[in-house]
Enzyme design. Structure first.
Site, PDB file in Angstrom:
ATOM      1  N   GLY A   1      15.383  20.227   7.270  1.00  0.00           N
ATOM      2  CA  GLY A   1      15.805  19.086   7.771  1.00  0.00           C
ATOM      3  C   GLY A   1      17.047  18.430   7.100  1.00  0.00           C
ATOM      4  O   GLY A   1      17.062  17.348   7.032  1.00  0.00           O
ATOM      5  N   SER A   2      17.674  19.264   6.242  1.00  0.00           N
ATOM      6  CA  SER A   2      18.734  18.774   5.665  1.00  0.00           C
ATOM      7  C   SER A   2      19.957  17.895   6.464  1.00  0.00           C
ATOM      8  O   SER A   2      20.306  17.019   6.223  1.00  0.00           O
ATOM      9  CB  SER A   2      19.566  19.860   4.928  1.00  0.00           C
ATOM     10  N   ASN A   3      20.030  18.388   7.898  1.00  0.00           N
ATOM     11  CA  ASN A   3      20.896  17.689   8.649  1.00  0.00           C
ATOM     12  C   ASN A   3      20.365  16.229   9.176  1.00  0.00           C
ATOM     13  O   ASN A   3      20.837  15.310   9.090  1.00  0.00           O
ATOM     14  CB  ASN A   3      20.998  18.481  10.193  1.00  0.00           C
TER      15      ASN A   3
ATOM     16  N   MET B   1      14.200  24.767  15.998  1.00  0.00           N
ATOM     17  CA  MET B   1      14.217  26.094  16.400  1.00  0.00           C
ATOM     18  C   MET B   1      13.443  26.796  17.692  1.00  0.00           C
ATOM     19  O   MET B   1      13.054  27.851  17.695  1.00  0.00           O
ATOM     20  CB  MET B   1      14.134  27.158  15.223  1.00  0.00           C
ATOM     21  N   ARG B   2      12.938  25.742  18.767  1.00  0.00           N
ATOM     22  CA  ARG B   2      12.238  26.124  20.009  1.00  0.00           C
ATOM     23  C   ARG B   2      13.184  25.766  21.032  1.00  0.00           C
ATOM     24  O   ARG B   2      13.929  24.904  21.191  1.00  0.00           O
ATOM     25  CB  ARG B   2      11.000  25.358  20.014  1.00  0.00           C
ATOM     26  N   ILE B   3      13.012  27.122  21.834  1.00  0.00           N
ATOM     27  CA  ILE B   3      13.755  26.767  23.236  1.00  0.00           C
ATOM     28  C   ILE B   3      13.044  26.020  24.029  1.00  0.00           C
ATOM     29  O   ILE B   3      11.637  26.077  24.151  1.00  0.00           O
ATOM     30  CB  ILE B   3      14.136  28.113  23.784  1.00  0.00           C
TER      31      ILE B   3
ATOM     32  N   HIS C   1      24.829  23.345  16.351  1.00  0.00           N
ATOM     33  CA  HIS C   1      24.805  24.800  16.373  1.00  0.00           C
ATOM     34  C   HIS C   1      25.734  25.157  15.437  1.00  0.00           C
ATOM     35  O   HIS C   1      26.927  24.915  15.449  1.00  0.00           O
ATOM     36  CB  HIS C   1      25.091  25.166  17.894  1.00  0.00           C
TER      37      HIS C   1
ATOM     38  N   LEU D   1      21.640  27.383  27.482  1.00  0.00           N
ATOM     39  CA  LEU D   1      21.451  27.462  26.167  1.00  0.00           C
ATOM     40  C   LEU D   1      22.773  27.294  25.230  1.00  0.00           C
ATOM     41  O   LEU D   1      23.363  28.050  25.431  1.00  0.00           O
ATOM     42  CB  LEU D   1      20.576  28.552  25.668  1.00  0.00           C
TER      43      LEU D   1
ATOM     44  N   GLN E   1      29.663  20.978   6.263  1.00  0.00           N
ATOM     45  CA  GLN E   1      30.284  20.494   7.344  1.00  0.00           C
ATOM     46  C   GLN E   1      29.480  19.887   8.288  1.00  0.00           C
ATOM     47  O   GLN E   1      29.847  18.643   9.059  1.00  0.00           O
ATOM     48  CB  GLN E   1      31.290  21.263   8.002  1.00  0.00           C
TER      49      GLN E   1
HETATM   50  C1  GAR Z   1      21.681  24.250  10.855  1.00  0.00           C
HETATM   51  O1  GAR Z   1      22.252  25.117  10.211  1.00  0.00           O
HETATM   52  C2  GAR Z   1      21.580  23.924  12.257  1.00  0.00           C
HETATM   53  O2  GAR Z   1      22.858  24.117  12.690  1.00  0.00           O
HETATM   54  C3  GAR Z   1      20.881  25.235  12.665  1.00  0.00           C
HETATM   55  O3  GAR Z   1      19.871  25.557  11.673  1.00  0.00           O
HETATM   56  C4  GAR Z   1      19.855  25.057  10.444  1.00  0.00           C
HETATM   57  C5  GAR Z   1      19.118  23.667  10.030  1.00  0.00           C
HETATM   58  O4  GAR Z   1      19.277  23.330   8.956  1.00  0.00           O
HETATM   59  N1  GAR Z   1      20.543  25.230  14.038  1.00  0.00           N
HETATM   60  C6  GAR Z   1      20.602  26.318  15.011  1.00  0.00           C
HETATM   61  O5  GAR Z   1      20.743  27.266  14.541  1.00  0.00           O
HETATM   62  C7  GAR Z   1      20.027  25.748  16.205  1.00  0.00           C
HETATM   63  N2  GAR Z   1      20.052  26.912  17.241  1.00  0.00           N
HETATM   64  P1  GAR Z   1      18.391  22.118   8.470  1.00  0.00           P
HETATM   65  O6  GAR Z   1      17.037  21.849   8.843  1.00  0.00           O
HETATM   66  O7  GAR Z   1      18.631  22.059   7.026  1.00  0.00           O
HETATM   67  O8  GAR Z   1      19.135  20.843   9.052  1.00  0.00           O
END
Ligand code: GAR
Length: 195
Positions: free
Chosen positions: A12-14, A94-96, A113, A148, A177
């Protein structure tokens, strides 16, 4: 007040960068928006505890509890809709998601992404960019549609691929970034600067 709900699956860093930006930049005052909830498909997602510590409603809808994908989607949508989201933000989710779910949130769901879409949809983007010999790589924020990873692009950031890069080194450069781009795009959507 506009409501933002964030979906995560892991660290969950984003999500943390978005919540931090919302507080730092006073999204409540400037955009009339609040982060209403963080929801994960994994009860052990580290980001849930962090969100709770910030006073944000955080809960899990465990996908393993559902035999059918549509039943998970329905339970997830029920949890989300209790917060009446203006924006539904996928941040490392990460679920479709099924077509009915995507249609239900049409026009209000966005995703991040880790590639310069339309290149490298799907998984293992950093490894694949290195294998393809890319000299630049990056991250995309886009609207979620039935295709997707291919909804309309809202923002991108580019990083160089450097000699000696490994997927891990490249991923870390891209992630830095991501943390700048995602809050900027969301603020743009909430303010109407991005339509
Ligand atoms: C991030 O790099 C995001 O772009 C990627 O998962 C990571 C989650 O990191 N997302 C995907 O690959 C979606 N298909 P986070 O949990 O630290 O935010």
């Amino acid at each position: 007040m506009k409501s933002v709900v964030i979906l995560i699956s892991g660290a969950g860093s984003n999500m943390q960068s978005i919540v931090s930006a919302a507080l730092r930049e006073d999204w409540a005052g400037r955009h009339g928006a609040r982060i209403a909830a963080v929801i994960s498909n994994r009860p052990d997602a580290a980001g849930l505890a962090w969100a709770r510590e910030q006073g944000i409603a955080a809960e899990a809808v465990d996908h393993r509890a559902f035999a059918r994908r549509e039943d998970f989607d329905t339970a997830l949508a029920e949890a989300i809709d209790r917060h009446a989201p203006t924006l539904l933000v996928l941040a490392g989710f990460m679920r479709i998601l099924g077509s009915a779910f995507v249609a239900h949130y049409a026009g209000r769901m966005v995703n991040i992404h880790p590639s310069l879409l339309p290149a490298f949809t799907g998984l293992d983007t950093h490894k694949r960019a290195l294998e393809a010999g890319c000299t630049v790589h990056g991250v995309t924020v886009h609207r979620v549609t039935a295709d997707l990873d291919l909804g309309p692009i809202l923002g991108q950031a580019v990083v160089p691929v450097l000699p000696g890069d490994t997927p891990e080194l490249l991923a870390a450069r891209v992630l830095a970034q991501e943390h700048r781009l995602y809050p900027r795009v969301l603020a743009g959507l909430l303010s109407g600067e991005i339509s």
